[in-house]
Write an enzyme that holds these catalytic residues in place. Structure first.
Site, PDB file in Angstrom:
ATOM      1  N   GLU A   1       0.844  -1.199   0.000  1.00 15.45           N
ATOM      2  CA  GLU A   1       0.000   0.000   0.000  1.00 15.45           C
ATOM      3  C   GLU A   1       0.876   1.245   0.000  1.00 15.45           C
ATOM      4  O   GLU A   1       2.072   1.188   0.234  1.00 15.45           O
ATOM      5  CB  GLU A   1      -0.928   0.025   1.221  1.00 15.45           C
TER       6      GLU A   1
ATOM      7  N   ARG B   1     -10.551   3.928  13.176  1.00 13.13           N
ATOM      8  CA  ARG B   1     -10.041   2.984  12.181  1.00 13.13           C
ATOM      9  C   ARG B   1      -9.232   3.797  11.182  1.00 13.13           C
ATOM     10  O   ARG B   1      -9.685   4.138  10.102  1.00 13.13           O
ATOM     11  CB  ARG B   1     -11.202   2.234  11.516  1.00 13.13           C
TER      12      ARG B   1
ATOM     13  N   ASN C   1      -6.540   5.339   8.603  1.00 10.43           N
ATOM     14  CA  ASN C   1      -6.219   4.828   7.278  1.00 10.43           C
ATOM     15  C   ASN C   1      -5.133   5.687   6.622  1.00 10.43           C
ATOM     16  O   ASN C   1      -3.974   5.585   6.995  1.00 10.43           O
ATOM     17  CB  ASN C   1      -7.507   4.774   6.440  1.00 10.43           C
TER      18      ASN C   1
ATOM     19  N   ASP D   1     -15.210  -1.240  11.305  1.00 10.73           N
ATOM     20  CA  ASP D   1     -14.277  -2.339  11.098  1.00 10.73           C
ATOM     21  C   ASP D   1     -14.390  -2.852   9.670  1.00 10.73           C
ATOM     22  O   ASP D   1     -15.494  -3.167   9.205  1.00 10.73           O
ATOM     23  CB  ASP D   1     -14.571  -3.485  12.069  1.00 10.73           C
TER      24      ASP D   1
ATOM     25  N   ASN E   1     -10.788   7.064   1.902  1.00 11.45           N
ATOM     26  CA  ASN E   1      -9.656   6.206   1.593  1.00 11.45           C
ATOM     27  C   ASN E   1      -8.494   7.059   1.089  1.00 11.45           C
ATOM     28  O   ASN E   1      -7.994   7.903   1.814  1.00 11.45           O
ATOM     29  CB  ASN E   1     -10.090   5.124   0.600  1.00 11.45           C
TER      30      ASN E   1
ATOM     31  N   ASP F   1      -9.664   3.893  -4.370  1.00 14.21           N
ATOM     32  CA  ASP F   1      -8.827   3.597  -3.202  1.00 14.21           C
ATOM     33  C   ASP F   1      -7.704   4.626  -3.155  1.00 14.21           C
ATOM     34  O   ASP F   1      -7.962   5.816  -3.111  1.00 14.21           O
ATOM     35  CB  ASP F   1      -8.325   2.154  -3.291  1.00 14.21           C
TER      36      ASP F   1
END
Length: 264
Positions: free
Chosen positions: A15, A93, A95, A113, A145, A190
């Protein structure tokens, strides 16, 4: 299929590719590593992280930051691969991150999640220089994202909404003038990057491709791959090489991740 060259293979889960000073940097979540690679494909592990190193970016003074996702921290990667805490992000969460010219660190929280959790809207927070903790500056995003800065504009991919969303950035990291940068219906954008003309390349896992889109939504180019594309970055000597982190999502293909390179 586009002409893709495999630059690096054997990645557990790659990533956040980033080009800097003639080299490509990326995260390998599955291996807990931050990796640096040359254009010849020779790669070196820059740091071992006892967590998921989800995304990286640099502060204006050259310090390398990474999101330590499960621990809810921003960490600094120092010389020799040293790792130390930069800031506590808290519950979330966490990112992707992107740093602007003022040193504001934007970090998004997907809000639930993933995979397997019940969907809840996500948010964007900012850690300003000298602050002890991040503050929320935008909410109600459908799986925020990929994130990138274009001048004084923050662009965020909303994977569950099929769109890219833009905000104006104030000097103190505040966000305003929320607007649709591009609708990309049928895609799940993404990781993203911005090119010299202000267009955005976004990676699209389910459609196994990267797409170049102009502000307003016109599709300018598509690069097809043989597996899910998770993120992308422009680099090389003339910033015309697109680097793509890709893997076979959901197929249990351990160490089947790659970094592709292609001219665009």
């Amino acid at each position: 299929m586009s002409e893709l060259r495999t630059l690096v293979s054997g990645i557990a889960m790659g990533e956040s590719p980033r080009w800097r000073d003639g080299q490509l940097y990326f995260c390998d979540w599955g291996a807990g590593q931050i990796v640096r690679a040359g254009l010849d494909g020779t790669s070196t592990v820059l740091a071992e992280v006892d967590d998921l190193p989800i995304c990286i970016d640099w502060l204006p003074d050259g310090r390398l930051l990474a999101v330590s996702g499960q621990k809810g921290q921003l960490i600094e990667i120092g010389d020799g691969g040293t790792v130390r805490q930069h800031a506590v992000l808290g519950d979330g969460r966490w990112n992707e991150i992107a740093v602007d010219r003022h040193g504001n660190v934007f970090v998004n929280d997907i809000g639930f999640d993933f995979p397997g959790g019940e969907f809840r809207p996500g948010r964007i927070c900012v850690l300003t220089p000298g602050a002890d903790a991040p503050r929320e500056v935008a909410d109600g995003l459908a799986f925020p994202n990929g994130t990138a800065v274009r001048g004084d504009t923050l662009i965020v991919a909303e994977s569950y909404a099929g769109r890219l969303t833009a905000f104006d950035i104030a000097a103190d990291g505040g966000l305003s003038n929320r607007r649709e940068f591009a609708a990309v219906e049928g895609s799940a954008p993404d990781g993203i990057c911005v090119d010299a003309e202000g267009a955005v390349w976004f990676a699209d896992v389910p459609n196994q491709r990267c797409v170049r889109v102009a502000e307003g939504g016109e599709i300018l180019a598509i690069v097809d791959a043989d597996r899910g594309c998770f993120s992308c970055a422009l680099g090389g000597p003339d910033d015309r090489t697109l680097f793509i982190t890709a893997n076979r999502w959901g197929e249990g293909a351990a160490n089947d991740g790659v970094v592709y390179a292609t001219r665009v």
